[in-house]
Write a protein that holds these residues in place. Structure first.
Motif, PDB file in Angstrom:
ATOM      1  N   GLN A  35       3.763  -1.758  -2.505  1.00 32.19           N
ATOM      2  CA  GLN A  35       3.364  -0.528  -2.676  1.00 32.19           C
ATOM      3  C   GLN A  35       4.027   0.835  -1.948  1.00 32.19           C
ATOM      4  O   GLN A  35       4.241   1.820  -2.381  1.00 32.19           O
ATOM      5  CB  GLN A  35       1.820  -0.404  -2.120  1.00 32.19           C
ATOM      6  CG  GLN A  35       0.894   0.722  -2.468  1.00 32.19           C
ATOM      7  CD  GLN A  35       0.907   1.114  -3.809  1.00 32.19           C
ATOM      8  OE1 GLN A  35      -0.035   0.427  -4.601  1.00 32.19           O
ATOM      9  NE2 GLN A  35       1.337   1.967  -4.341  1.00 32.19           N
ATOM     10  N   ALA A  36       4.704   0.276  -0.980  1.00 32.19           N
ATOM     11  CA  ALA A  36       5.219   1.546  -0.133  1.00 32.19           C
ATOM     12  C   ALA A  36       6.751   1.794  -0.952  1.00 32.19           C
ATOM     13  O   ALA A  36       6.877   3.111  -1.093  1.00 32.19           O
ATOM     14  CB  ALA A  36       5.816   0.873   1.030  1.00 32.19           C
ATOM     15  N   LEU A  37       7.200   0.760  -1.607  1.00 31.87           N
ATOM     16  CA  LEU A  37       8.524   1.277  -2.473  1.00 31.87           C
ATOM     17  C   LEU A  37       8.248   1.917  -3.576  1.00 31.87           C
ATOM     18  O   LEU A  37       8.815   2.743  -4.030  1.00 31.87           O
ATOM     19  CB  LEU A  37       9.428  -0.263  -2.801  1.00 31.87           C
ATOM     20  CG  LEU A  37      10.365  -0.015  -3.495  1.00 31.87           C
ATOM     21  CD1 LEU A  37      11.309   0.827  -2.759  1.00 31.87           C
ATOM     22  CD2 LEU A  37      10.958  -1.406  -3.918  1.00 31.87           C
ATOM     23  N   ALA A  38       6.737   1.517  -4.169  1.00 32.79           N
ATOM     24  CA  ALA A  38       6.541   2.143  -5.197  1.00 32.79           C
ATOM     25  C   ALA A  38       6.425   3.903  -4.918  1.00 32.79           C
ATOM     26  O   ALA A  38       6.507   4.843  -5.653  1.00 32.79           O
ATOM     27  CB  ALA A  38       5.310   1.486  -6.088  1.00 32.79           C
ATOM     28  N   ALA A  39       5.712   3.972  -3.436  1.00 31.10           N
ATOM     29  CA  ALA A  39       5.538   5.319  -3.317  1.00 31.10           C
ATOM     30  C   ALA A  39       6.582   5.975  -3.139  1.00 31.10           C
ATOM     31  O   ALA A  39       6.739   7.269  -3.353  1.00 31.10           O
ATOM     32  CB  ALA A  39       4.491   5.492  -2.115  1.00 31.10           C
ATOM     33  N   GLU A  40       7.676   5.292  -2.461  1.00 29.76           N
ATOM     34  CA  GLU A  40       9.000   6.108  -2.249  1.00 29.76           C
ATOM     35  C   GLU A  40       9.642   6.327  -3.434  1.00 29.76           C
ATOM     36  O   GLU A  40      10.460   7.339  -3.821  1.00 29.76           O
ATOM     37  CB  GLU A  40       9.858   4.874  -1.506  1.00 29.76           C
ATOM     38  CG  GLU A  40      11.315   5.573  -1.116  1.00 29.76           C
ATOM     39  CD  GLU A  40      11.155   6.262   0.086  1.00 29.76           C
ATOM     40  OE1 GLU A  40      12.245   6.696   0.656  1.00 29.76           O
ATOM     41  OE2 GLU A  40      10.122   6.541   0.903  1.00 29.76           O
ATOM     42  N   MET A  41       9.623   5.520  -4.699  1.00 27.50           N
ATOM     43  CA  MET A  41       9.944   5.793  -6.064  1.00 27.50           C
ATOM     44  C   MET A  41       9.406   6.887  -6.575  1.00 27.50           C
ATOM     45  O   MET A  41       9.966   7.779  -7.351  1.00 27.50           O
ATOM     46  CB  MET A  41      10.021   4.570  -6.897  1.00 27.50           C
ATOM     47  CG  MET A  41      11.061   3.494  -6.558  1.00 27.50           C
ATOM     48  SD  MET A  41      12.647   3.724  -6.657  1.00 27.50           S
ATOM     49  CE  MET A  41      12.844   4.142  -4.933  1.00 27.50           C
ATOM     50  N   ASN A  42       8.174   7.196  -6.418  1.00 27.89           N
ATOM     51  CA  ASN A  42       7.179   8.094  -6.873  1.00 27.89           C
ATOM     52  C   ASN A  42       7.507   8.618  -8.334  1.00 27.89           C
ATOM     53  O   ASN A  42       7.668   9.490  -8.710  1.00 27.89           O
ATOM     54  CB  ASN A  42       7.590   9.517  -6.154  1.00 27.89           C
ATOM     55  CG  ASN A  42       6.469  10.527  -6.344  1.00 27.89           C
ATOM     56  OD1 ASN A  42       5.353  10.130  -6.293  1.00 27.89           O
ATOM     57  ND2 ASN A  42       6.990  11.819  -6.376  1.00 27.89           N
ATOM     58  N   LEU A  43       7.456   7.203  -9.131  1.00 27.98           N
ATOM     59  CA  LEU A  43       7.417   7.265 -10.509  1.00 27.98           C
ATOM     60  C   LEU A  43       6.069   6.626 -10.893  1.00 27.98           C
ATOM     61  O   LEU A  43       5.213   6.228 -10.224  1.00 27.98           O
ATOM     62  CB  LEU A  43       8.537   6.355 -11.109  1.00 27.98           C
ATOM     63  CG  LEU A  43      10.016   6.835 -10.804  1.00 27.98           C
ATOM     64  CD1 LEU A  43      10.969   5.728 -11.190  1.00 27.98           C
ATOM     65  CD2 LEU A  43      10.350   8.299 -11.613  1.00 27.98           C
TER      66      LEU A  43
END
Length: 265
Positions: A35-43
């Motif tokens: 979830q943190a990486l998905a937030a970092e990607m912000n796609l």
């Protein structure tokens, strides 16, 4: 380290269609890290996949939540496996929260085998109608956790200006707004709004087309449809209804690739 790719899905050229990040893992990771990486990607979606027997486990995250189904990130994942990991099998199998999904290919086209739930007619809730600017649907109904709103024209779909804040409070994952394409270039056009899961407007949404496939096949009297999602980026799909499942055909283009150096959770 994990491999990470940026892929534009449902398009044959970069900087169009729907962008997704695809993270290829050797084994499962902590969901909080994903979830943190998905937030970092912000796609709108980041896909995570790793081998699981003869299949691939696949999970999808928006910047805010994990979701049960995502078409464009599945297309992007299949593209990565065939193009960059040089998988040779003609059909990929994905184990997901929505059950077993399949991907096949014909040349540069990838077909996603998804469930196609029936849309059940229902009166559009007042809060959704208000969030859509008082739009008056020709038909409305619900398929799984999405509302489908059919308008009188493609122009009405293209010019719609919904209120994301009000839509975010609606009792649904998202809202598909769609109409026949009078121009003849496509059979149907649509847009998809899902601010409740952190996506004000999704560029191209495979799952939304899977959920409206049976409705439009019934209205138009055929099982093969050409669809266009009229977001600012835009994207094209071909739908092939097969009973209670649908093949979503599209293309994908890799825009960037790299590695995640932050430790797995």
């Amino acid at each position: 380290m994990s491999l990470l790719f940026g892929v534009d899905a449902f398009t044959d050229r970069p900087f169009a269609g729907n962008p997704a990040a695809v993270c290829v893992l050797a084994s499962p990771a902590d969901p909080a890290w994903m979830q943190a990486l998905a937030a970092e990607m912000n796609l709108s979606e980041t896909a995570f996949l790793w081998p699981e027997g003869s299949a691939w486990r696949l999970r999808w995250f928006t910047p805010r939540v994990e979701v049960d189904l995502c078409g464009h990130a599945t297309l992007a994942s299949a593209h990565v496996l065939w193009r960059h990991l040089e998988r040779s099998e003609p059909r990929l199998v994905f184990e997901t929260r929505s059950g077993r999904l399949f991907a096949t290919r014909e040349g540069e086209r990838i077909g996603l085998d998804f469930p196609a739930p029936a849309a059940v007619a229902a009166t559009l809730p007042d809060e959704i109608a208000a969030a859509l600017g008082g739009a008056r649907p020709v038909w409305s109904g619900r398929a799984e956790d999405d509302w489908i709103v059919v308008l009188e024209s493609a122009a009405a779909v293209r010019t719609l200006a919904p209120d994301p804040g009000r839509l975010a409070r609606a009792p649904a994952r998202g809202v598909v707004v769609t109409a026949r394409d009078e121009s003849g270039a496509y059979d149907v056009v649509s847009r998809f709004f899902a601010p409740a899961v952190g996506v004000d407007e999704d560029p191209v949404t495979g799952s939304a087309h899977a959920r409206m496939a049976r409705y439009w096949a019934g209205v138009l009297g055929r099982d093969r449809l050409r669809a266009y999602q009229a977001s600012p980026r835009g994207g094209a799909l071909e739908l092939e209804l097969r009973g209670d499942r649908v093949l979503l055909w599209g293309r994908a283009v890799t825009v960037w690739s790299g590695r995640v150096t932050a430790a797995l959770g």
